[in-house]
Design a protein around this motif. Structure first.
Motif, mmCIF file in Angstrom:
data_model
loop_
_atom_site.group_PDB
_atom_site.id
_atom_site.type_symbol
_atom_site.label_atom_id
_atom_site.label_comp_id
_atom_site.label_asym_id
_atom_site.label_seq_id
_atom_site.Cartn_x
_atom_site.Cartn_y
_atom_site.Cartn_z
ATOM 1 N N HIS A 36 0.861 -1.186 0.000
ATOM 2 C CA HIS A 36 0.000 0.000 0.000
ATOM 3 C C HIS A 36 0.897 1.236 0.000
ATOM 4 N N ALA A 37 0.732 2.098 -0.983
ATOM 5 C CA ALA A 37 1.558 3.297 -1.106
ATOM 6 C C ALA A 37 0.786 4.526 -0.649
ATOM 7 N N ILE A 39 0.981 8.530 -1.157
ATOM 8 C CA ILE A 39 1.621 9.525 -2.011
ATOM 9 C C ILE A 39 0.909 10.866 -1.891
ATOM 10 N N VAL A 212 5.724 3.272 -7.602
ATOM 11 C CA VAL A 212 4.386 3.121 -7.026
ATOM 12 C C VAL A 212 3.475 2.381 -7.998
ATOM 13 N N SER A 216 2.571 -1.368 -6.304
ATOM 14 C CA SER A 216 1.522 -1.141 -5.300
ATOM 15 C C SER A 216 0.224 -1.848 -5.662
ATOM 16 N N ILE A 219 -3.305 2.474 -3.422
ATOM 17 C CA ILE A 219 -2.629 3.757 -3.243
ATOM 18 C C ILE A 219 -3.596 4.731 -2.569
ATOM 19 N N GLU A 230 -8.267 7.141 -3.379
ATOM 20 C CA GLU A 230 -7.720 5.861 -2.957
ATOM 21 C C GLU A 230 -8.162 4.804 -3.956
ATOM 22 N N TYR A 233 -3.576 2.060 -9.022
ATOM 23 C CA TYR A 233 -2.864 3.152 -9.680
ATOM 24 C C TYR A 233 -3.704 3.744 -10.811
#
Length: 252
Positions: A36-37, A39, A212, A216, A219, A230, A233
């Motif tokens: 889980h990224a 950013i 990412v 991922s 995100i 959320e 990507y």
């Protein structure tokens, strides 16, 4: 998302410093086994949120649960014992020790064996199999007897991850793991983090959006302390608020 599938949950997290609100009402669900990224542009509140989750600072409001247990007011050492470990915010290796010795120290700490440092070298060989397994996992076999101080930067970061894995965490929090790396080390570290998915859960703050995108599962995007998107990507990249937030190429 069903909370039963989440290893880490935050609800209504808020942190204010005087009149400045750094994190405002953020909800977060980190699903078990996912990468889980987190950013967002510069000043988005990523570092503050990371510090809240790892208990380096206390929230002004909201609550945090790890494996269903309320850790909102728990100290960092307590959540580390529960299986949530933060890595990469600072160097966590002993520069005068070799790769082998650094990993063995971490294994000793995890095994509550720290009081046995006075024992003979022979008595510590019981860790050898685990050390070699971790060395192979992070690709440091040719450097196993190299002092940490003599490692290239990217390989030193790999050693930091090996010492983190020696603690057998369920959730690993990585703070900008690609920072300062060249392309070769980025590719190698990305592959390593990707390999952790499933057995371990990973939550990372990362500036490199290509990384990412590549590794991922999910995100979360922050802007000015608030969660604005959320998802996968592709989902967040198609979000107009996210596009607006990153206008001008700020990836911090």
């Amino acid at each position: 998302m069903s909370t039963s599938s989440c290893i880490l949950e935050a609800r209504g997290l808020r942190k204010s410093f005087g009149g400045f609100v750094a994190v405002s009402g953020v909800d977060l669900d980190v699903e078990t086994g996912n990468i889980h990224a987190l950013i967002g542009p510069n000043g988005a509140g990523k570092s503050t949120l990371f510090n809240l989750l790892t208990k380096f600072i206390q929230p002004t409001a909201g609550d945090i649960r790890f494996k269903g247990k309320d850790i909102t007011h728990a100290p960092p050492a307590a959540i580390a014992r529960l299986g949530m470990v933060r890595s990469f915010q600072i160097s966590s290796v002993f520069l005068h020790l070799t790769v082998y010795e650094n990993i063995r120290v971490a294994l000793q700490a995890h095994g509550r064996d720290t009081w046995r440092f006075w024992r003979s070298e022979r008595g510590l060989h019981r860790f050898d199999d685990q050390v070699h397994e971790l060395v192979c996992q992070v690709g440091l076999e040719p450097l196993i007897y190299t002092r940490a101080a003599d490692l290239p930067y990217g390989r030193k970061r790999a050693l930091e991850l090996a010492t983190t894995l020696a603690l057998d965490p369920e959730l690993i929090l990585l703070d900008e793991p690609m920072a300062g790396m060249g392309q070769e080390d980025i590719e190698r570290t990305s592959a390593l983090i990707r390999s952790l998915g499933g057995k371990h859960t990973v939550l990372m703050v990362e500036h490199n959006l290509k990384v990412v995108a590549d590794i991922s599962d999910r995100i979360t995007v922050l802007r000015r302390g608030e969660k604005i998107a959320e998802g996968s990507y592709d989902e967040v990249a198609a979000n107009e608020e996210v596009r607006s937030a990153y206008m001008g190429g700020a990836h911090g």
